[in-house]
Design an enzyme around this catalytic site. Structure first.
Site, PDB file in Angstrom:
ATOM      1  N   ASP A  58       0.907  -1.146   0.000  1.00 33.49           N
ATOM      2  CA  ASP A  58       0.000   0.000   0.000  1.00 33.49           C
ATOM      3  C   ASP A  58       0.944   1.192   0.000  1.00 33.49           C
ATOM      4  O   ASP A  58       1.551   1.511   1.024  1.00 33.49           O
ATOM      5  CB  ASP A  58      -0.872   0.021   1.253  1.00 33.49           C
ATOM      6  CG  ASP A  58      -1.853   1.189   1.202  1.00 33.49           C
ATOM      7  OD1 ASP A  58      -1.407   2.305   0.860  1.00 33.49           O
ATOM      8  OD2 ASP A  58      -3.039   1.008   1.493  1.00 33.49           O
ATOM      9  N   HIS A  59       1.093   1.824  -1.156  1.00 35.76           N
ATOM     10  CA  HIS A  59       2.198   2.785  -1.265  1.00 35.76           C
ATOM     11  C   HIS A  59       2.017   3.984  -0.332  1.00 35.76           C
ATOM     12  O   HIS A  59       2.975   4.681  -0.034  1.00 35.76           O
ATOM     13  CB  HIS A  59       2.447   3.218  -2.719  1.00 35.76           C
ATOM     14  CG  HIS A  59       1.501   4.230  -3.259  1.00 35.76           C
ATOM     15  ND1 HIS A  59       0.273   3.904  -3.778  1.00 35.76           N
ATOM     16  CD2 HIS A  59       1.603   5.581  -3.380  1.00 35.76           C
ATOM     17  CE1 HIS A  59      -0.333   5.005  -4.192  1.00 35.76           C
ATOM     18  NE2 HIS A  59       0.441   6.038  -3.969  1.00 35.76           N
ATOM     19  N   HIS A  88      -5.831   2.903   1.037  1.00 32.06           N
ATOM     20  CA  HIS A  88      -5.028   4.041   1.508  1.00 32.06           C
ATOM     21  C   HIS A  88      -5.688   4.800   2.664  1.00 32.06           C
ATOM     22  O   HIS A  88      -5.059   5.068   3.687  1.00 32.06           O
ATOM     23  CB  HIS A  88      -4.762   5.026   0.376  1.00 32.06           C
ATOM     24  CG  HIS A  88      -4.159   4.402  -0.855  1.00 32.06           C
ATOM     25  ND1 HIS A  88      -3.237   3.395  -0.797  1.00 32.06           N
ATOM     26  CD2 HIS A  88      -4.353   4.641  -2.176  1.00 32.06           C
ATOM     27  CE1 HIS A  88      -2.871   3.046  -2.028  1.00 32.06           C
ATOM     28  NE2 HIS A  88      -3.545   3.794  -2.882  1.00 32.06           N
TER      29      HIS A  88
HETATM   30  O1  LIG Z   1      -3.415   3.799  -5.643  1.00 34.73           O
HETATM   31  C1  LIG Z   1      -3.758   4.817  -6.206  1.00 34.73           C
HETATM   32  O2  LIG Z   1      -3.198   5.984  -5.823  1.00 34.73           O
HETATM   33  C2  LIG Z   1      -3.203   7.102  -6.704  1.00 34.73           C
HETATM   34  C3  LIG Z   1      -2.847   8.306  -5.832  1.00 34.73           C
HETATM   35  O3  LIG Z   1      -1.554   8.124  -5.327  1.00 34.73           O
HETATM   36  P1  LIG Z   1      -0.650   9.381  -4.939  1.00 34.73           P
HETATM   37  O4  LIG Z   1       0.578   8.781  -4.372  1.00 34.73           O
HETATM   38  O5  LIG Z   1      -0.434  10.143  -6.206  1.00 34.73           O
HETATM   39  O6  LIG Z   1      -1.439  10.173  -3.947  1.00 34.73           O
HETATM   40  C4  LIG Z   1      -4.540   7.293  -7.373  1.00 34.73           C
HETATM   41  O7  LIG Z   1      -4.453   8.308  -8.358  1.00 34.73           O
HETATM   42  C5  LIG Z   1      -4.947   5.994  -8.053  1.00 34.73           C
HETATM   43  O8  LIG Z   1      -6.264   6.149  -8.593  1.00 34.73           O
HETATM   44  C6  LIG Z   1      -4.943   4.849  -7.076  1.00 34.73           C
HETATM   45  O9  LIG Z   1      -5.102   3.625  -7.782  1.00 34.73           O
END
Ligand SMILES: O=C1O[C@H](COP(=O)(O)O)[C@@H](O)[C@H](O)[C@H]1O
Ligand SMILES: NC(=O)C1=CN([C@@H]2O[C@H](COP(=O)(O)OP(=O)(O)OC[C@H]3O[C@@H](n4cnc5c(N)ncnc54)[C@H](OP(=O)(O)O)[C@@H]3O)[C@@H](O)[C@H]2O)C=CC1
Length: 484
Positions: free
Chosen positions: A177-178, A240
């Site tokens: 989960d980045h 997230h």
């Molecule tokens: O996992 C995802 O995250 C992105 C947003 O990531 P961020 O690090 O740029 O805040 C999101 O745009 C995407 O839809 C989703 O699959």
């Protein structure tokens, strides 16, 4: 002050889907940065694997082009790029077939860390896991990294967990989960559990409410097909935003170790109340100056999938009973801004001539951009005008406080990949956590589907549908401004 970089152990990292979008945009540039920073040892090897016919040189060319496309030129050092490319090789492998696996095995060296990144569609997770074991490529010390989405609902997440568990122990599985790899997200734990200051106030006696906002300016872009099957609830909230909520709401773990932290997060997810229909707002952006409407973007004029969602959530436990968590996330909003705001209650009695309900103490944790923290406090307005009060920010922008060190903050992906090599699962989701998150998500979705709920349209560049504003107004509160 410059951060000390400790190199990780030598490793073989196989990237299944090494030619795909995620590998090109995030994984390969991230690995390059770790090499340029001196964290990736010269003995490391990165092996791209996919069905496309390509040799090592072809993969190096693709990687060079990816670095040039997705990294600023100033971040690329000619010598370092050559050094990085020299560590790469490629094997043509079909995840569902037999071709390529014997050759892949020859690439794997003994006595180094073995990691396998599944940067492919989830339907390939099981077949790859099975072949890694059947061909004797991955042993009991190997690590596998799996990407989101981890399931579409509870049943599919359970099935995925089971298919991986047939071949790998939970201690070998790293579910990405980045958001957990973002610097400020980890700082949230450092602030909560590294200071005495906040913990005594961190409960419903002192906290009025909490707001979590993850606002994006991008639309669904070229990912319309995937996105329309998911929507903001599955794409962002189930993973997230719930993870952020867990880090705020959890009890102090006894140690900073993977299971201690994940046990506490799991308890929070299990304490979440179902969301009442009145406490939920879903939206879709209209056509605007920056692009077509959501419905045009996904090519379905009748789509009822939400690309904005806001909710009032409750955590049913002693610490948080009575303190609502308001969360919202959406695409094509007025700014790219992600923050968590802990809004404290008013002082119980004011000796000054000021109205109640000001909620002047707010701790804001800014995830992106401009990572940092801010605490607003009330002070006397300077000057001879008598005892007049104003609210001022105690600002801690990481860029200002940490200088050069803040400029070097690694991207979430590169930090998480290094954690895989170090064998540290703390910032990865455990199987039961993912399942608990789906167990909470599924009935909320089922309920709006049963009611035939239609998302409310909203203007591009706005803060989302007006109904979302009402979610707080009716409780006598208001959302914080979405500011870049
Ligand atoms: O996992 C995802 O995250 C992105 C947003 O990531 P961020 O690090 O740029 O805040 C999101 O745009 C995407 O839809 C989703 O699959
Ligand atoms: N892109 C992103 O920003 C994000 C992606 N993810 C997730 O990461 C994963 C990868 O996404 P993304 O890179 O965008 O997808 P892409 O479609 O761009 O890439 C898929 C990769 O898988 C390979 N592949 C497909 N079928 C097979 C097969 N049978 N055997 C071996 N390799 C195969 C493809 O190469 P080839 O066709 O040559 O085989 C390609 O390298 C997905 O699970 C996605 O949900 C998660 C978060 C963000």
């Amino acid at each position: 002050m410059v951060a000390r970089i400790i190199p990780v152990e030598p490793f073989d990292l196989v990237i299944f889907g090494g030619t795909g979008d995620l590998a090109r945009r995030k994984i390969l540039p991230g690995l390059y940065r770790r090499l340029a920073d001196g964290q990736m040892p010269p003995e490391a090897r990165v092996i791209g694997a996919a069905r496309s016919e390509m040799d090592d040189e072809g993969f190096r060319k693709l990687t060079r082009e990816s670095l040039e496309e997705f990294m600023p030129a100033s971040a690329l050092d000619k010598e370092r790029v050559e050094e990085f490319l020299s560590l790469l090789s490629y094997v043509q492998v079909d995840a569902k077939g037999d071709g390529g696996w014997a050759e892949l095995k020859e690439h794997i060296r003994p006595d180094v860390v073995h990691a396998f990144y599944f940067s492919v569609a989830p339907s390939l997770f099981g077949p790859i896991a099975e072949r890694l074991k059947d061909h004797g490529i991955a042993d009991d010390n190997a690590r596998i990294v799996v990407e989101k989405p981890f399931g579409h609902d509870l049943a599919s997440a359970k099935a995925l967990n089971q298919s991986l568990a047939c071949h790998f122990d939970e201690t070998q599985i790293y579910r990405i989960d980045h958001y957990l790899g973002k610097e400020t997200v980890q700082n949230l734990m450092a602030v909560r559990f590294g200071n005495m200051l906040f913990e005594p106030l961190w409960n419903s006696q002192y906290v009025d409410h909490i707001q979590i906002t993850v606002a994006e300016t991008v639309g669904v872009g070229g990912r319309g097909e995937y996105y329309d099957r998911s929507g903001a609830m599955r794409d962002m909230v189930q993973n997230h935003l719930l993870q952020l909520l867990c880090l705020i709401a959890m009890e102090p773990p006894s140690r900073y170790d993977p299971d201690a932290v994940r046990d506490e997060k799991l308890k929070v997810i299990r304490a979440l109340e179902p969301v009442r229909p009145d406490d939920l707002v879903r939206g879709q952006y209209r056509e605007g100056p920056d692009g077509p409407s959501y419905l045009e973007d996904v090519g379905d004029p009748r789509s009822r999938t939400e690309c904005f969602i806001a909710m009032r959530m409750s955590v049913s436990n002693w610490r948080w009973a009575g303190t609502p968590f308001y969360i919202r996330t959406g695409k094509r909003l007025k700014a790219r801004a992600s923050e968590i705001a802990i809004v404290f209650k008013d002082a119980p009695h004011s000796i000054f001539d000021v109205p109640q309900g000001r909620h002047s103490n707010v701790l804001t944790i800014r995830l992106q951009p401009n990572e940092g923290m801010q605490m607003t406090v009330t002070i006397k307005e300077p000057g001879p005008g008598g005892m007049r009060l104003i609210d001022v920010p105690l600002d801690m922008s990481f860029a200002e406080a940490l200088g050069e060190q803040a400029a070097d903050i690694p991207d979430a992906y590169e930090r998480l990949i290094m954690d895989v090599i170090r064998g540290n699962q703390t910032l990865f989701m455990r199987g039961d956590e993912v399942e608990a998150a789906w167990a909470w998500t599924d009935p909320v979705i089922a309920d709006w589907e049963a009611r035939g709920h239609v998302p409310s349209p909203y203007e591009q560049g706005s803060s989302g549908p007006d109904d979302a504003l009402m979610l707080l107004h009716r409780d006598g509160r208001r959302w914080r401004e979405i500011r870049p």
